[in-house]
Design an enzyme around this catalytic site. Sequence first.
Site, mmCIF file in Angstrom:
data_model
loop_
_atom_site.group_PDB
_atom_site.id
_atom_site.type_symbol
_atom_site.label_atom_id
_atom_site.label_comp_id
_atom_site.label_asym_id
_atom_site.label_seq_id
_atom_site.Cartn_x
_atom_site.Cartn_y
_atom_site.Cartn_z
ATOM 1 N N ASP A 95 0.848 -1.192 0.000
ATOM 2 C CA ASP A 95 0.000 0.000 0.000
ATOM 3 C C ASP A 95 0.889 1.250 0.000
ATOM 4 O O ASP A 95 1.808 1.368 0.819
ATOM 5 C CB ASP A 95 -0.877 -0.048 1.269
ATOM 6 N N ASP A 269 -8.676 0.923 6.265
ATOM 7 C CA ASP A 269 -7.719 0.777 7.348
ATOM 8 C C ASP A 269 -8.299 1.349 8.649
ATOM 9 O O ASP A 269 -8.412 0.656 9.669
ATOM 10 C CB ASP A 269 -6.408 1.493 6.986
ATOM 11 N N SER A 270 -8.703 2.607 8.602
ATOM 12 C CA SER A 270 -9.153 3.294 9.822
ATOM 13 C C SER A 270 -10.292 2.566 10.527
ATOM 14 O O SER A 270 -10.296 2.468 11.766
ATOM 15 C CB SER A 270 -9.594 4.725 9.496
#
Length: 326
Positions: A95, A269-270
């Site tokens: 990423d 992700d968060s």
Amino acid sequence: MGIRYGDLGLVNTKKMFAAALRGGWAVPAYNFNNLEQLRAIVLGCLETRSPVILQVSSSARKYAGAPFVRHLAQAAVELAASHEAGPVPIALHLDHGATFVLAKECIDDGFSSVMIDGSALPFEENIALTKKVVDYAHPLDVTVEGELGVLAGVEDEVSHELSHYTDPEEAEEFVRLTGVDSLAISIGTSHGAYKFKPGQKPQLRLDILEDVAKRMPDLPVVLHGASSVPREYVEEINRLGGSLKEAIGIPEDQIRRAVSGAVCKVNIDSDGRLAFTAALRRSFTEEPGVFDPRKYLGAAMETVKALVMDKNTEVLGSSGRAQEVG
Ligand code: G3H
Ligand code: 13P
Ligand code: ZN
């Protein structure tokens, strides 16, 4: 001669994206940093029969250690192979790779897909860097994601105050000159938990997405910064001693609209971090006497797994799609 992803049982993203584009759904790309996140993601995808992209930022790779990342991904493949309903396709993806050296290192370490993020560079330099990675990756059948346009927020060590939307005409030229397999575009999402200010109306520029899709109907588009920042996790974290004021994400219905179009990969992700943190705070509050990490990390794993299952089923439409990936 490095390690090749096929020997680890991983796949690249080509067939996943072709199926997603055909069917109007998106492949989930979940970031992981540790064993618990990885297991939760893979178990959630196995239970929903969804293909999955396991993605690792350079700082996550530094945190976990490169050999751990490779072995964890290989362990994920083994876990999938032993699942009662059979395996699901698993890709290992870098990423926001910032340099050719890093992308090459990951390819030689068994990654099946890499992102080269030259979005902060001038257009011509972004093209040159991305093309260099494509030229190394493609003979090894590794897929490459590029990025054009700038998202607000923090992307690994790079942070941007303001976003610049992707110009569809430039996107067309970029894809033609680089030969990337997929393209991340900027249409109003941003990284992290603070995507909008209170009072702001979250609104993605779906018109830009449509223009890109019209110009390049076969191009898999990638949406970064796509966490919805669920209220229940933010409120629970704040209620149990945390301080995440005014965290606001992308409404799920906007993600649904994007994935019914050209968006084939959605980066999350968060939301995983929030779910994990909420579960830890809950465990520590409800069972203050527990000091066995397996107890509270086990609870965190269950919470992230439930999040993954919900995303796959309710937002991305990737549930039940594993068998569509040839
Ligand atoms: O886009 C960035 C990802 O959320 C990774 O973040 O560099 O803190 O691992 P990180
Ligand atoms: P979020 O911060 O919205 O989860 O975005 C993650 C991402 O884009 C990783 O590349
Ligand atoms: Zn991102």
